[in-house]
Scaffold this active site. Sequence first.
Site, PDB file in Angstrom:
ATOM      1  N   HIS A  57       0.886  -1.174   0.000  1.00 20.68           N
ATOM      2  CA  HIS A  57       0.000   0.000   0.000  1.00 20.68           C
ATOM      3  C   HIS A  57       0.919   1.217   0.000  1.00 20.68           C
ATOM      4  CE1 HIS A  57      -2.262  -3.009   2.466  1.00 20.68           C
ATOM      5  NE2 HIS A  57      -3.327  -2.526   1.866  1.00 20.68           N
ATOM      6  N   ASP A  60       2.337   1.945   3.390  1.00 24.25           N
ATOM      7  CA  ASP A  60       3.283   0.975   3.969  1.00 24.25           C
ATOM      8  C   ASP A  60       4.710   1.472   3.768  1.00 24.25           C
ATOM      9  OD1 ASP A  60       1.087  -0.664   4.288  1.00 24.25           O
ATOM     10  OD2 ASP A  60       1.591  -1.990   2.605  1.00 24.25           O
ATOM     11  N   MET A  91       2.454  -6.024  -7.576  1.00 23.94           N
ATOM     12  CA  MET A  91       1.123  -5.464  -7.266  1.00 23.94           C
ATOM     13  C   MET A  91       1.276  -4.293  -6.305  1.00 23.94           C
ATOM     14  SD  MET A  91      -1.179  -5.508  -4.506  1.00 23.94           S
ATOM     15  CE  MET A  91      -1.834  -6.908  -3.608  1.00 23.94           C
ATOM     16  N   GLU A 184     -11.026  -6.749  -4.766  1.00 31.38           N
ATOM     17  CA  GLU A 184     -10.971  -7.783  -3.707  1.00 31.38           C
ATOM     18  C   GLU A 184     -12.197  -7.702  -2.808  1.00 31.38           C
ATOM     19  OE1 GLU A 184      -7.330  -7.703  -1.443  1.00 31.38           O
ATOM     20  OE2 GLU A 184      -8.205  -8.871   0.185  1.00 31.38           O
ATOM     21  N   LYS A 186     -14.787  -8.766   0.341  1.00 32.48           N
ATOM     22  CA  LYS A 186     -14.755  -9.260   1.727  1.00 32.48           C
ATOM     23  C   LYS A 186     -16.141  -9.002   2.317  1.00 32.48           C
ATOM     24  CE  LYS A 186     -11.997  -8.866   5.972  1.00 32.48           C
ATOM     25  NZ  LYS A 186     -10.876  -8.194   6.643  1.00 32.48           N
ATOM     26  N   GLU A 220      -9.731 -13.631  -1.945  1.00 36.76           N
ATOM     27  CA  GLU A 220      -8.930 -14.007  -0.772  1.00 36.76           C
ATOM     28  C   GLU A 220      -9.584 -15.186  -0.074  1.00 36.76           C
ATOM     29  OE1 GLU A 220      -7.112 -11.130   1.864  1.00 36.76           O
ATOM     30  OE2 GLU A 220      -7.827 -12.253   3.606  1.00 36.76           O
ATOM     31  N   HIS A 223     -11.453 -14.493   3.145  1.00 36.52           N
ATOM     32  CA  HIS A 223     -12.670 -13.686   2.996  1.00 36.52           C
ATOM     33  C   HIS A 223     -13.862 -14.543   2.582  1.00 36.52           C
ATOM     34  CE1 HIS A 223     -10.159  -9.757   2.246  1.00 36.52           C
ATOM     35  NE2 HIS A 223      -9.918 -10.322   3.416  1.00 36.52           N
ATOM     36  N   ASP A 248      -5.168 -13.771  -3.089  1.00 32.53           N
ATOM     37  CA  ASP A 248      -4.657 -13.600  -1.727  1.00 32.53           C
ATOM     38  C   ASP A 248      -4.817 -14.920  -0.982  1.00 32.53           C
ATOM     39  OD1 ASP A 248      -4.090 -10.975  -2.238  1.00 32.53           O
ATOM     40  OD2 ASP A 248      -5.389 -10.141  -0.682  1.00 32.53           O
ATOM     41  N   ASP A 258     -11.623 -11.992  11.199  1.00 33.90           N
ATOM     42  CA  ASP A 258     -10.595 -12.067  10.155  1.00 33.90           C
ATOM     43  C   ASP A 258      -9.269 -12.529  10.767  1.00 33.90           C
ATOM     44  OD1 ASP A 258      -9.004 -11.559   7.985  1.00 33.90           O
ATOM     45  OD2 ASP A 258      -9.173  -9.386   8.101  1.00 33.90           O
ATOM     46  N   ASP A 260      -6.467 -14.200   9.276  1.00 39.34           N
ATOM     47  CA  ASP A 260      -5.207 -14.002   8.525  1.00 39.34           C
ATOM     48  C   ASP A 260      -4.107 -14.983   8.906  1.00 39.34           C
ATOM     49  OD1 ASP A 260      -5.904 -11.988   6.781  1.00 39.34           O
ATOM     50  OD2 ASP A 260      -5.259 -10.364   8.104  1.00 39.34           O
ATOM     51  N   ASP A 290      -1.487 -13.041   1.899  1.00 32.39           N
ATOM     52  CA  ASP A 290      -2.007 -11.892   2.641  1.00 32.39           C
ATOM     53  C   ASP A 290      -2.371 -12.378   4.039  1.00 32.39           C
ATOM     54  OD1 ASP A 290      -2.899  -9.486   3.439  1.00 32.39           O
ATOM     55  OD2 ASP A 290      -4.761  -9.514   2.287  1.00 32.39           O
TER      56      ASP A 290
END
Length: 390
Positions: A57, A60, A91, A184, A186, A220, A223, A248, A258, A260, A290
């Site tokens: 991002h 980031d 990406m 994406e 979710k 993802e 998700h 993802d 979530d 992860d 991800d």
Amino acid sequence: MVDNKFQPKPEDKFTFGLWTLGNPGRDPFGPPTRTPPTPVEIVHILSEIGAYGVNLHDDDLIPLGTGAAERDRIVAEFKKALADTGLKVPMATTNLFSDPAFKDGAYTANDPAVRAYALQKTIRSIELGVDLGAKVYVFWGGREGTESDATKSPLDALKRMREAINFLSDYVRDQGYDLKFALEPKPNEPRGDIYFPNVGAMLGFIATLDHPEMIGVNPEMAHEHMGGLNFLHAVAQAWDAGKLFHIDLNDQNYARYDQDYRFAAQTLKQSFYLVKFLEDVGYAGSRHFDAHAYRTEDVSGVKDFAVGCMRSYLILKEKGKQFNADKEIQDLLAEVNSGADKFAWLAGGYSKDKVKQLLGQEFDRVALGARALHYERLDQLTTELILGVR
Ligand code: GCO
Ligand code: MN
Ligand code: MN
């Protein structure tokens, strides 16, 4: 623990987000538990462990509020790390969810100034992504939703989202960039409900856009599992539509918050079928993880997490080959699919003659219902193969 057989290599196309290895172990109930590696350190770690690329991002790499000179310094330093290691940035994406400015969403926010700011931030972030070599641009609308539907009409939200994506795709075309968009979905978190909750909803939305040819999905695993859905089926539908632009990978216990988790940490069988699918169809894009390390880990645990994601993928890839070569499994599949040419005349579309022939056909309904399919055996063999006893 790490043997050579499942040593990840750049050609395996494994990628991680800066935000994944950079996750500090914060959760809604407690502050960070570790000091994460910096972006430049992440690039070096990823190259050392055999990854292909790093995704990001805007924020980031360049924290919000960074001045122009500092920004240029950060980008130059990051590019040097990429050049030194050969790591790619396949990406890029925009953070349209952390800043309180986006508390009511970004492209779908009720305030037109927030929507305009979101477009401006995305354009700047697209510029950064293109400069770093990204070919896929992800849109994850984490805040594009509601807690209360008293606050926003879903029709307005749809219209605003469509306008934003159309505007940005025209921008990319106007600039002549070689960049595709991957949307994406979710179902929820951080919003109570997020618009376009799953892959099917997103595919439906893409068909209504001005330039659908440059827009695909970034499904993802966690998700779809949060929504209690079958991820393999979602990915297959995206693939069939020519829309699997990115993926993802992570893991999740169904229908919870979530989580992860490290890829294949929770749903081994689903992970197996997914890897087998991607490899069997020849998906050529990034295998992007991800996910993030448990909150219990320090930086060495973060490395264990990243290596684990890639090793599990490679092990499952090997298991997929084994499945395809397993005589007993393949014989069972051949038996289930036997007689495929029986109604060959029905294939290839409608005709009046076919309807006539079909209506004159006698079916032994009872025999059809009595035929045993041996799916129990097939599934158990698959289970044993995954468990490593075949
Ligand atoms: C999440 C999302 C994000 C996005 C990322 C890239 O649940 O937080 O999966 O990690 O993938 O913002 O767009
Ligand atoms: Mn996620
Ligand atoms: Mn994601």
